[in-house]
Write a protein that holds these residues in place. Structure first.
Motif, PDB file in Angstrom:
ATOM      1  N   ASP A  68       0.857  -1.188   0.000  1.00  9.92           N
ATOM      2  CA  ASP A  68       0.000   0.000   0.000  1.00  9.92           C
ATOM      3  C   ASP A  68       0.890   1.235   0.000  1.00  9.92           C
ATOM      4  OD1 ASP A  68       0.306   0.974   2.934  1.00  9.92           O
ATOM      5  OD2 ASP A  68      -0.256  -1.118   3.175  1.00  9.92           O
ATOM      6  N   ARG A 116       1.830  -1.243  11.283  1.00  9.18           N
ATOM      7  CA  ARG A 116       1.547  -2.242  10.232  1.00  9.18           C
ATOM      8  C   ARG A 116       2.837  -2.873   9.724  1.00  9.18           C
ATOM      9  NH1 ARG A 116      -1.871  -4.367   6.509  1.00  9.18           N
ATOM     10  NH2 ARG A 116      -1.444  -4.113   4.276  1.00  9.18           N
ATOM     11  N   ARG A 170     -12.280   4.728  -3.472  1.00 16.24           N
ATOM     12  CA  ARG A 170     -12.978   4.872  -2.200  1.00 16.24           C
ATOM     13  C   ARG A 170     -13.145   6.325  -1.774  1.00 16.24           C
ATOM     14  NH1 ARG A 170     -13.740   0.569   0.864  1.00 16.24           N
ATOM     15  NH2 ARG A 170     -15.395   1.957   1.605  1.00 16.24           N
ATOM     16  N   ARG A 201      -8.176   3.570  -5.359  1.00 16.89           N
ATOM     17  CA  ARG A 201      -9.067   2.421  -5.165  1.00 16.89           C
ATOM     18  C   ARG A 201     -10.529   2.779  -5.418  1.00 16.89           C
ATOM     19  NH1 ARG A 201      -6.731  -1.502  -0.887  1.00 16.89           N
ATOM     20  NH2 ARG A 201      -4.538  -0.886  -0.757  1.00 16.89           N
ATOM     21  N   GLU A 237     -17.866  -0.630   2.766  1.00 12.03           N
ATOM     22  CA  GLU A 237     -17.051  -1.740   3.251  1.00 12.03           C
ATOM     23  C   GLU A 237     -15.651  -1.272   3.617  1.00 12.03           C
ATOM     24  OE1 GLU A 237     -17.966  -4.968   3.800  1.00 12.03           O
ATOM     25  OE2 GLU A 237     -19.977  -4.176   3.427  1.00 12.03           O
ATOM     26  N   PRO A 238     -15.076  -1.789   4.704  1.00 14.77           N
ATOM     27  CA  PRO A 238     -13.685  -1.456   5.041  1.00 14.77           C
ATOM     28  C   PRO A 238     -12.725  -2.052   4.011  1.00 14.77           C
ATOM     29  CG  PRO A 238     -14.503  -3.195   6.473  1.00 14.77           C
ATOM     30  CD  PRO A 238     -15.684  -2.713   5.686  1.00 14.77           C
ATOM     31  N   THR A 239     -11.556  -1.491   3.909  1.00 13.58           N
ATOM     32  CA  THR A 239     -10.560  -2.003   2.963  1.00 13.58           C
ATOM     33  C   THR A 239      -9.846  -3.238   3.508  1.00 13.58           C
ATOM     34  OG1 THR A 239      -8.738  -0.670   3.840  1.00 13.58           O
ATOM     35  CG2 THR A 239     -10.152   0.355   2.167  1.00 13.58           C
ATOM     36  N   GLY A 240      -9.885  -3.397   4.841  1.00 16.68           N
ATOM     37  CA  GLY A 240      -9.124  -4.479   5.462  1.00 16.68           C
ATOM     38  C   GLY A 240      -7.708  -4.058   5.806  1.00 16.68           C
ATOM     39  N   ASN A 241      -7.356  -2.828   5.446  1.00 12.35           N
ATOM     40  CA  ASN A 241      -6.043  -2.261   5.755  1.00 12.35           C
ATOM     41  C   ASN A 241      -6.242  -1.253   6.884  1.00 12.35           C
ATOM     42  OD1 ASN A 241      -3.894  -0.272   5.726  1.00 12.35           O
ATOM     43  ND2 ASN A 241      -3.232  -1.101   3.759  1.00 12.35           N
ATOM     44  N   PRO A 242      -5.683  -1.490   8.079  1.00 11.38           N
ATOM     45  CA  PRO A 242      -5.954  -0.602   9.216  1.00 11.38           C
ATOM     46  C   PRO A 242      -5.508   0.838   9.006  1.00 11.38           C
ATOM     47  CG  PRO A 242      -4.173  -2.138   9.727  1.00 11.38           C
ATOM     48  CD  PRO A 242      -4.798  -2.604   8.457  1.00 11.38           C
ATOM     49  N   ASP A 254      -8.167   2.289   6.541  1.00 17.03           N
ATOM     50  CA  ASP A 254      -9.513   2.346   7.113  1.00 17.03           C
ATOM     51  C   ASP A 254      -9.676   3.507   8.082  1.00 17.03           C
ATOM     52  OD1 ASP A 254     -10.607   0.285   5.666  1.00 17.03           O
ATOM     53  OD2 ASP A 254     -10.127  -1.260   7.143  1.00 17.03           O
TER      54      ASP A 254
END
Length: 212
Positions: free
Chosen positions: A4, A96, A44, A42, A58-63, A66
């Motif tokens: 990312d 991360r 978003r 993305r 929906e969350p991206t799943g990346n803290p 998000d």
């Protein structure tokens, strides 16, 4: 491998000798801007009449992303979002990278210092810098450069990350860097403007202006 934009930018800006980013205040703004660009790429984050809006629920799943996505849910400008909670975003990126095993953390040297961070494999940031250097020196058209690499070059140049864009590179490849920065307008006109304003934003931030 984490790919990312905010974590990649962090690795590019990390100074191994200092066990920290080359300039923590500047790096915070760059990592924050990288997160916003990543979310725009993305799909978003969008721009409507100069205001940033969130697309999807929906969350991206990346803290890292998000938390930035939640910050953007209240109708701010890009420039405001670059400055907003930037130190949290920097710490989130560090956490991360630590969780992924790409950084190791040690206690600060002084009571009020920050934790010391080392790259576990120096070949990783070295490879990233070599990739961007090749893109910068390549004689192909900017439109053929991956959007993520163009964004990283624009940010590194704006933030004075000399391990990526040297002072000489900044002069020699001024037009190419400018075109990379201009390419951000494809995602949002205000995003390009916010990145162009980063040098001024950094000066203001170091003077105590802007949110943390």
């Amino acid at each position: 491998m984490i790919d990312d934009l905010p974590c990649t930018l962090y690795l590019l800006a990390h100074d191994e000798a200092a066990e920290a980013p080359y300039d923590r205040s500047r790096a915070a703004l760059l990592v924050r801007a990288a997160a916003l660009i990543d979310l725009a790429m993305r799909g978003r984050l969008e721009e409507h009449a100069g205001t940033v809006t969130v697309s999807g629920t929906e969350p991206t799943g990346n803290p890292v992303l998000d938390r930035v996505l939640r910050d953007a849910a209240h109708g701010h400008s890009w420039k405001h979002l670059v400055r907003r909670h930037r130190t949290h975003t920097l710490t989130d990126a560090e956490d991360r990278l630590i969780a992924a095993g790409l950084l190791t953390a040690k206690a600060p040297r002084t009571r009020f210092g920050t934790r010391r961070l080392s790259v576990t494999d120096r070949a990783v940031p070295a490879a990233l810098r070599a990739r961007l250097s090749a893109v910068l020196h390549w004689d192909g058209a900017v439109r053929d450069i991956p959007a993520a690499d163009a964004a990283l070059l624009a940010l590194a140049a704006a933030g004075g990350v000399r391990s990526v864009v040297s002072r000489q590179d900044q002069k020699t490849f001024r037009a190419r860097i400018d075109t990379c920065t201009a390419s951000l307008a494809a995602f949002a006109p205000g995003l390009e403007k916010a990145v162009r304003a980063l040098p001024t934003t950094m000066i203001a931030a170091q003077g105590g202006m802007g949110g943390s």
